[in-house]
Design a protein around this motif. Structure first.
Motif, PDB file in Angstrom:
ATOM      1  N   ILE A  77       0.827  -1.184   0.021  1.00 50.57           N
ATOM      2  CA  ILE A  77       0.077   0.058   0.032  1.00 50.57           C
ATOM      3  C   ILE A  77       0.878   1.312  -0.034  1.00 50.57           C
ATOM      4  O   ILE A  77       0.593   2.145  -0.718  1.00 50.57           O
ATOM      5  CB  ILE A  77      -0.877  -0.036   1.080  1.00 50.57           C
ATOM      6  CG1 ILE A  77      -2.038  -1.105   1.003  1.00 50.57           C
ATOM      7  CG2 ILE A  77      -1.822   1.413   1.286  1.00 50.57           C
ATOM      8  CD1 ILE A  77      -2.871  -1.511   2.265  1.00 50.57           C
ATOM      9  N   THR A  78       1.809   1.194   0.881  1.00 44.28           N
ATOM     10  CA  THR A  78       2.820   2.261   0.736  1.00 44.28           C
ATOM     11  C   THR A  78       3.342   2.541  -0.541  1.00 44.28           C
ATOM     12  O   THR A  78       3.452   3.658  -0.893  1.00 44.28           O
ATOM     13  CB  THR A  78       4.111   2.189   1.832  1.00 44.28           C
ATOM     14  OG1 THR A  78       3.333   1.886   2.991  1.00 44.28           O
ATOM     15  CG2 THR A  78       4.834   3.342   1.899  1.00 44.28           C
ATOM     16  N   VAL A  79       4.028   1.502  -1.339  1.00 45.65           N
ATOM     17  CA  VAL A  79       4.345   1.640  -2.548  1.00 45.65           C
ATOM     18  C   VAL A  79       3.378   2.262  -3.650  1.00 45.65           C
ATOM     19  O   VAL A  79       3.663   3.079  -4.522  1.00 45.65           O
ATOM     20  CB  VAL A  79       4.927   0.268  -3.088  1.00 45.65           C
ATOM     21  CG1 VAL A  79       5.338   0.360  -4.354  1.00 45.65           C
ATOM     22  CG2 VAL A  79       6.151  -0.264  -2.192  1.00 45.65           C
ATOM     23  N   MET A  80       2.217   1.910  -3.366  1.00 45.93           N
ATOM     24  CA  MET A  80       1.056   2.388  -4.441  1.00 45.93           C
ATOM     25  C   MET A  80       0.822   3.978  -4.174  1.00 45.93           C
ATOM     26  O   MET A  80       0.895   4.602  -4.892  1.00 45.93           O
ATOM     27  CB  MET A  80      -0.189   1.487  -4.239  1.00 45.93           C
ATOM     28  CG  MET A  80       0.087   0.202  -4.842  1.00 45.93           C
ATOM     29  SD  MET A  80       0.251   0.159  -6.482  1.00 45.93           S
ATOM     30  CE  MET A  80      -0.936   0.550  -7.200  1.00 45.93           C
ATOM     31  N   VAL A  81       0.770   4.496  -2.936  1.00 42.65           N
ATOM     32  CA  VAL A  81       0.777   5.689  -2.458  1.00 42.65           C
ATOM     33  C   VAL A  81       1.626   6.506  -2.791  1.00 42.65           C
ATOM     34  O   VAL A  81       1.130   7.665  -3.433  1.00 42.65           O
ATOM     35  CB  VAL A  81       0.354   5.817  -0.846  1.00 42.65           C
ATOM     36  CG1 VAL A  81       0.331   7.187  -0.506  1.00 42.65           C
ATOM     37  CG2 VAL A  81      -1.183   5.050  -0.557  1.00 42.65           C
ATOM     38  N   VAL A  82       2.867   6.022  -2.584  1.00 41.79           N
ATOM     39  CA  VAL A  82       4.107   7.060  -3.033  1.00 41.79           C
ATOM     40  C   VAL A  82       4.123   6.920  -4.881  1.00 41.79           C
ATOM     41  O   VAL A  82       4.534   8.249  -5.155  1.00 41.79           O
ATOM     42  CB  VAL A  82       5.316   6.167  -2.650  1.00 41.79           C
ATOM     43  CG1 VAL A  82       6.780   7.015  -3.155  1.00 41.79           C
ATOM     44  CG2 VAL A  82       5.512   6.359  -1.203  1.00 41.79           C
ATOM     45  N   ALA A  83       3.934   5.690  -5.393  1.00 46.25           N
ATOM     46  CA  ALA A  83       3.862   6.017  -6.878  1.00 46.25           C
ATOM     47  C   ALA A  83       2.624   6.871  -7.206  1.00 46.25           C
ATOM     48  O   ALA A  83       2.818   7.706  -8.238  1.00 46.25           O
ATOM     49  CB  ALA A  83       3.319   4.685  -7.579  1.00 46.25           C
ATOM     50  N   ALA A  84       1.586   6.948  -6.650  1.00 47.83           N
ATOM     51  CA  ALA A  84       0.522   7.828  -6.889  1.00 47.83           C
ATOM     52  C   ALA A  84       0.483   9.097  -6.846  1.00 47.83           C
ATOM     53  O   ALA A  84       0.195  10.201  -7.615  1.00 47.83           O
ATOM     54  CB  ALA A  84      -1.092   7.457  -6.340  1.00 47.83           C
ATOM     55  N   VAL A  85       1.245   9.528  -5.580  1.00 46.54           N
ATOM     56  CA  VAL A  85       1.851  10.926  -5.224  1.00 46.54           C
ATOM     57  C   VAL A  85       2.749  11.394  -6.398  1.00 46.54           C
ATOM     58  O   VAL A  85       2.812  12.524  -6.782  1.00 46.54           O
ATOM     59  CB  VAL A  85       2.322  11.045  -3.884  1.00 46.54           C
ATOM     60  CG1 VAL A  85       2.791  12.315  -3.609  1.00 46.54           C
ATOM     61  CG2 VAL A  85       1.006  10.691  -2.768  1.00 46.54           C
ATOM     62  N   ILE A  86       3.711  10.609  -6.566  1.00 41.64           N
ATOM     63  CA  ILE A  86       4.741  11.125  -7.750  1.00 41.64           C
ATOM     64  C   ILE A  86       4.044  11.342  -9.009  1.00 41.64           C
ATOM     65  O   ILE A  86       4.416  12.214  -9.639  1.00 41.64           O
ATOM     66  CB  ILE A  86       5.801  10.045  -7.648  1.00 41.64           C
ATOM     67  CG1 ILE A  86       6.698  10.004  -6.439  1.00 41.64           C
ATOM     68  CG2 ILE A  86       6.798  10.213  -8.990  1.00 41.64           C
ATOM     69  CD1 ILE A  86       7.593   8.749  -6.293  1.00 41.64           C
ATOM     70  N   GLY A  87       3.114  10.311  -9.267  1.00 41.79           N
ATOM     71  CA  GLY A  87       2.259  10.609 -10.611  1.00 41.79           C
ATOM     72  C   GLY A  87       1.507  11.888 -10.676  1.00 41.79           C
ATOM     73  O   GLY A  87       1.676  12.640 -11.748  1.00 41.79           O
ATOM     74  N   ILE A  88       1.041  12.253  -9.869  1.00 39.49           N
ATOM     75  CA  ILE A  88       0.318  13.414  -9.386  1.00 39.49           C
ATOM     76  C   ILE A  88       1.111  14.833  -9.486  1.00 39.49           C
ATOM     77  O   ILE A  88       0.784  15.737 -10.335  1.00 39.49           O
ATOM     78  CB  ILE A  88      -0.906  13.619  -8.109  1.00 39.49           C
ATOM     79  CG1 ILE A  88      -1.897  12.341  -8.394  1.00 39.49           C
ATOM     80  CG2 ILE A  88      -1.075  14.841  -7.952  1.00 39.49           C
ATOM     81  CD1 ILE A  88      -2.437  12.173  -6.977  1.00 39.49           C
ATOM     82  N   ILE A  89       2.308  14.745  -8.833  1.00 38.30           N
ATOM     83  CA  ILE A  89       3.396  15.827  -8.722  1.00 38.30           C
ATOM     84  C   ILE A  89       3.807  16.107 -10.328  1.00 38.30           C
ATOM     85  O   ILE A  89       3.853  17.066 -10.565  1.00 38.30           O
ATOM     86  CB  ILE A  89       4.448  15.370  -7.757  1.00 38.30           C
ATOM     87  CG1 ILE A  89       3.830  15.639  -6.348  1.00 38.30           C
ATOM     88  CG2 ILE A  89       5.616  16.574  -8.170  1.00 38.30           C
ATOM     89  CD1 ILE A  89       4.832  15.205  -5.462  1.00 38.30           C
TER      90      ILE A  89
END
Length: 56
Positions: free
Chosen positions: A32-44
């Motif tokens: 879940i942490t990996v998915m959240v970090v990937a989503a945040v980087i994608g949004i940025i």
């Protein structure tokens, strides 16, 4: 037909044994942490693309 012994997949080439071993010293990151970090980087990246894109 002869039975196959061991029950291991031939295509795994030992990766199953590698990933099943637990090491207490290893860094553990939840999926879940990996998915959240990937989503945040994608949004940025998308925000920077909208802010700094050049329209000719």
């Amino acid at each position: 037909m002869a039975k196959k012994k061991g029950g291991r997949l031939l295509s795994s080439a030992g990766l199953v044994n590698y990933y099943e071993s637990e090491d207490r010293r290893a860094v553990h990151i939840s999926p879940i942490t990996v998915m959240v970090v990937a989503a945040v980087i994608g949004i940025i990246v998308m925000i920077f693309n909208l802010l700094y894109s050049t329209h000719a």
